[in-house]
Scaffold this active site. Structure first.
Site, PDB file in Angstrom:
ATOM      1  N   LYS A  76      33.907  54.219  42.841  1.00 56.12           N
ATOM      2  CA  LYS A  76      34.962  54.261  41.715  1.00 56.12           C
ATOM      3  C   LYS A  76      34.376  54.323  40.370  1.00 56.12           C
ATOM      4  CE  LYS A  76      37.244  50.195  43.540  1.00 56.12           C
ATOM      5  NZ  LYS A  76      38.113  49.246  43.829  1.00 56.12           N
ATOM      6  N   PHE A 124      54.040  39.948  36.018  1.00 58.54           N
ATOM      7  CA  PHE A 124      54.765  40.501  37.183  1.00 58.54           C
ATOM      8  C   PHE A 124      56.167  40.851  36.619  1.00 58.54           C
ATOM      9  CE2 PHE A 124      55.143  36.311  38.593  1.00 58.54           C
ATOM     10  CZ  PHE A 124      56.391  36.067  38.745  1.00 58.54           C
ATOM     11  N   GLY A 158      46.471  49.271  46.690  1.00 55.97           N
ATOM     12  CA  GLY A 158      47.889  48.591  47.479  1.00 55.97           C
ATOM     13  C   GLY A 158      47.505  48.519  49.126  1.00 55.97           C
ATOM     14  N   THR A 166      52.047  44.486  36.594  1.00 55.04           N
ATOM     15  CA  THR A 166      51.694  44.501  37.986  1.00 55.04           C
ATOM     16  C   THR A 166      52.760  45.622  38.503  1.00 55.04           C
ATOM     17  OG1 THR A 166      53.086  42.569  39.003  1.00 55.04           O
ATOM     18  CG2 THR A 166      50.641  42.204  38.367  1.00 55.04           C
ATOM     19  N   GLN A 170      39.417  39.976  41.210  1.00 53.60           N
ATOM     20  CA  GLN A 170      40.166  39.121  41.828  1.00 53.60           C
ATOM     21  C   GLN A 170      40.010  37.790  41.589  1.00 53.60           C
ATOM     22  OE1 GLN A 170      42.802  38.416  43.577  1.00 53.60           O
ATOM     23  NE2 GLN A 170      42.427  39.421  45.545  1.00 53.60           N
ATOM     24  N   GLU A 215      48.237  38.501  32.675  1.00 54.73           N
ATOM     25  CA  GLU A 215      48.758  39.333  33.372  1.00 54.73           C
ATOM     26  C   GLU A 215      50.413  38.897  33.910  1.00 54.73           C
ATOM     27  OE1 GLU A 215      46.693  40.951  36.900  1.00 54.73           O
ATOM     28  OE2 GLU A 215      48.158  40.040  38.080  1.00 54.73           O
TER      29      GLU A 215
HETATM   30  P1  FAD Z   1      39.855  49.986  47.335  1.00 61.25           P
HETATM   31  O1  FAD Z   1      38.789  50.200  46.078  1.00 61.25           O
HETATM   32  O2  FAD Z   1      40.342  51.312  47.626  1.00 61.25           O
HETATM   33  O3  FAD Z   1      39.130  49.315  48.430  1.00 61.25           O
HETATM   34  C1  FAD Z   1      40.158  48.767  49.727  1.00 61.25           C
HETATM   35  C2  FAD Z   1      39.111  48.351  50.978  1.00 61.25           C
HETATM   36  O4  FAD Z   1      38.791  49.635  51.654  1.00 61.25           O
HETATM   37  C3  FAD Z   1      38.039  47.755  50.553  1.00 61.25           C
HETATM   38  O5  FAD Z   1      37.726  46.849  51.602  1.00 61.25           O
HETATM   39  C4  FAD Z   1      36.702  48.739  50.521  1.00 61.25           C
HETATM   40  O6  FAD Z   1      35.482  48.058  50.807  1.00 61.25           O
HETATM   41  C5  FAD Z   1      37.156  49.663  51.508  1.00 61.25           C
HETATM   42  N1  FAD Z   1      36.817  51.230  51.325  1.00 61.25           N
HETATM   43  C6  FAD Z   1      37.160  51.832  50.089  1.00 61.25           C
HETATM   44  N2  FAD Z   1      36.989  53.227  50.060  1.00 61.25           N
HETATM   45  C7  FAD Z   1      36.586  53.118  51.525  1.00 61.25           C
HETATM   46  C8  FAD Z   1      35.965  54.290  52.032  1.00 61.25           C
HETATM   47  N3  FAD Z   1      36.033  55.788  51.420  1.00 61.25           N
HETATM   48  N4  FAD Z   1      35.818  54.144  53.625  1.00 61.25           N
HETATM   49  C9  FAD Z   1      36.154  52.980  54.025  1.00 61.25           C
HETATM   50  N5  FAD Z   1      36.248  52.064  53.472  1.00 61.25           N
HETATM   51  C10 FAD Z   1      36.558  51.894  52.128  1.00 61.25           C
HETATM   52  N6  FAD Z   1      48.098  45.159  44.666  1.00 61.25           N
HETATM   53  C11 FAD Z   1      49.358  45.583  44.548  1.00 61.25           C
HETATM   54  O7  FAD Z   1      50.181  45.855  45.119  1.00 61.25           O
HETATM   55  N7  FAD Z   1      49.882  45.695  42.983  1.00 61.25           N
HETATM   56  C12 FAD Z   1      49.115  44.903  42.073  1.00 61.25           C
HETATM   57  O8  FAD Z   1      49.623  45.179  40.864  1.00 61.25           O
HETATM   58  C13 FAD Z   1      47.943  44.655  42.209  1.00 61.25           C
HETATM   59  N8  FAD Z   1      47.095  44.024  41.364  1.00 61.25           N
HETATM   60  C14 FAD Z   1      45.720  43.855  41.505  1.00 61.25           C
HETATM   61  C15 FAD Z   1      44.789  43.391  40.368  1.00 61.25           C
HETATM   62  C16 FAD Z   1      43.445  43.157  40.693  1.00 61.25           C
HETATM   63  C17 FAD Z   1      42.592  42.653  39.654  1.00 61.25           C
HETATM   64  C18 FAD Z   1      42.928  43.067  42.105  1.00 61.25           C
HETATM   65  C19 FAD Z   1      41.576  42.575  42.189  1.00 61.25           C
HETATM   66  C20 FAD Z   1      43.749  43.326  43.209  1.00 61.25           C
HETATM   67  C21 FAD Z   1      45.150  43.906  42.803  1.00 61.25           C
HETATM   68  N9  FAD Z   1      45.955  44.255  43.927  1.00 61.25           N
HETATM   69  C22 FAD Z   1      47.334  44.823  43.421  1.00 61.25           C
HETATM   70  C23 FAD Z   1      45.665  44.134  45.383  1.00 61.25           C
HETATM   71  C24 FAD Z   1      45.081  45.500  45.996  1.00 61.25           C
HETATM   72  O9  FAD Z   1      45.924  46.622  45.744  1.00 61.25           O
HETATM   73  C25 FAD Z   1      44.638  45.051  47.241  1.00 61.25           C
HETATM   74  O10 FAD Z   1      43.599  44.230  47.092  1.00 61.25           O
HETATM   75  C26 FAD Z   1      44.186  46.307  48.075  1.00 61.25           C
HETATM   76  O11 FAD Z   1      44.163  45.957  49.420  1.00 61.25           O
HETATM   77  C27 FAD Z   1      42.650  47.129  47.626  1.00 61.25           C
HETATM   78  O12 FAD Z   1      42.967  47.484  46.438  1.00 61.25           O
HETATM   79  P2  FAD Z   1      41.692  48.279  45.845  1.00 61.25           P
HETATM   80  O13 FAD Z   1      41.948  48.847  44.900  1.00 61.25           O
HETATM   81  O14 FAD Z   1      40.546  47.263  45.779  1.00 61.25           O
HETATM   82  O15 FAD Z   1      41.216  49.266  47.168  1.00 61.25           O
END
Ligand code: FAD
Length: 335
Positions: free
Chosen positions: A187, A20, A110, A50, A198, A18
């Site tokens: 998802k 950035f 995000g 990223t 993570q 990965e």
């Molecule tokens: P989601 O899957 O939407 O989950 C977010 C939170 O909300 C979780 O706690 C989940 O339990 C909860 N949730 C989900 N759906 C619901 C619902 N319907 N109702 C209530 N709660 C819900 N960030 C960046 O900005 N840029 C990047 O390039 C980036 N790369 C990443 C790469 C990896 C491999 C990982 C693990 C994370 C990365 N992130 C990045 C961080 C990520 O954007 C954050 O961790 C963000 O806060 C959550 O993203 P998610 O896609 O897991 O969200």
């Protein structure tokens, strides 16, 4: 990515790296040179680029994806977040990714969506309401569904998984694997092709997580590629900062080994290489329904990840060049 995985022997290993997007032209030129070296010497199955939350690095992320996918011909996975940025930016990113030949998107949320109060204070409310993605995109699953709706199967879509729970700033408390599970199920049901995790250092926690997914009653995780995320140790300070931010636990034995050398940067890196190599070896032995992958958060650095890949024998052999003696191109003509 899934096509490439299908072409690998089921008992093989692979890895991804990965990067950035650097902030400056100079940084970009440096990374270009480094990426060319790494592509040739390490041969990752794919690389990740990223995306700054809210689209803050959109142009730079796309420029880096152009470099990796087009110039270096590396299979590229572009990260894309969906909250706090306009729907137009999401559409532009997907269109540009497609135009560049990028076939893989890591669909992420995000940062938590900004509150209405914040939006009320931020100027042209009408323009924001017309264009703000918060109405369409609250969670990563919304982006997965949107990509599938707009592009069918054109993109291979990955989603994030959290072996040690999840830290969400919109919730005061650290969340658990159990709390996240229904949303990961959503998802996967919406069409995710793979899960990338993570970063973590607690291999036992990861092993439990993977087993829980594989055995999940929905059956959705039986064969889906789950790619563990590993961050090579670059320095004691970076390690403490990143593990705190990502809520990754440092098991006591690992902490002890690193604390014993924390004043000596080179020794920290050496011990870190040992620790990650041991983690890779342990995870290689977990039964898996297909090739076993490892994702490395490189922080755009080369040395330590190279040592880990060499030590854990993850670098695939170079594609052999067949030479044809006395063909038209002379004795060394290669095909
Ligand atoms: P989601 O899957 O939407 O989950 C977010 C939170 O909300 C979780 O706690 C989940 O339990 C909860 N949730 C989900 N759906 C619901 C619902 N319907 N109702 C209530 N709660 C819900 N960030 C960046 O900005 N840029 C990047 O390039 C980036 N790369 C990443 C790469 C990896 C491999 C990982 C693990 C994370 C990365 N992130 C990045 C961080 C990520 O954007 C954050 O961790 C963000 O806060 C959550 O993203 P998610 O896609 O897991 O969200």
């Amino acid at each position: 990515i899934t096509d490439k995985l299908a072409a690998l022997p089921p008992d093989s290993n692979y890895f991804s790296l990965e990067f950035f997007p650097p902030k400056t032209q100079h940084g970009f030129a440096n990374l270009h040179a480094r990426l060319s070296r790494m592509a040739q010497a390490l041969r990752p199955l794919f690389v990740n680029v990223t995306w700054g939350a809210g689209g803050s690095t959109s142009a730079k992320s796309l420029a880096l994806a152009e470099l990796t996918q087009r110039s270096l011909q590396l299979t590229t996975c572009l990260h894309l977040t969906c909250t706090n940025m306009s729907r137009r930016l999401v559409d532009d990113a997907l269109e540009q990714a497609k135009a560049l030949g990028v076939r893989n998107i890591l669909a992420l949320r995000g940062d938590p969506p900004r509150s209405d109060e914040y939006r009320d204070d931020s100027g042209d409310q009408e323009a924001l309401e017309a264009d703000d993605s918060n109405k369409d995109f609250m969670w990563a699953v919304d982006l997965v569904r949107y990509i599938r709706k707009q592009y069918g199967d054109y993109f291979c879509v990955g989603v994030a998984g959290y072996p040690e729970g999840h830290s969400d700033q919109s919730h005061p408390e650290h969340q658990s694997v159990g709390h996240d599970m229904p949303y990961l199920v959503e998802k996967a049901a919406a069409g995710a092709d793979f899960i990338m995790t993570q970063l973590f250092y607690d291999v036992e926690a990861y092993t439990r997580y993977e087993r829980r997914l594989r055995e999940h009653e929905s059956g959705l995780f039986k064969t889906i590629p789950i790619i563990p995320g590993l961050m090579p140790v670059q320095s004691y300070q970076i390690l403490r900062r990143t593990t705190k931010l990502s809520h990754a636990a440092l098991p006591p034995d690992i902490l002890k080994r690193l604390e014993a050398v924390k004043g000596d940067d080179e020794a920290v890196k050496r011990v870190g290489v040992d620790i990650i190599t041991e983690a890779v070896e342990t995870m290689k032995s977990i039964p898996n329904p297909g090739p076993r992958g490892f994702h490395f958060y490189t922080l755009n650095l080369e040395k330590v990840v190279t040592q880990i890949l060499e030590r854990s024998s993850l670098i695939p052999p170079a594609t052999p060049i067949i030479t044809m003696p006395y063909s038209n191109g002379g004795p060394d003509h290669a095909i």
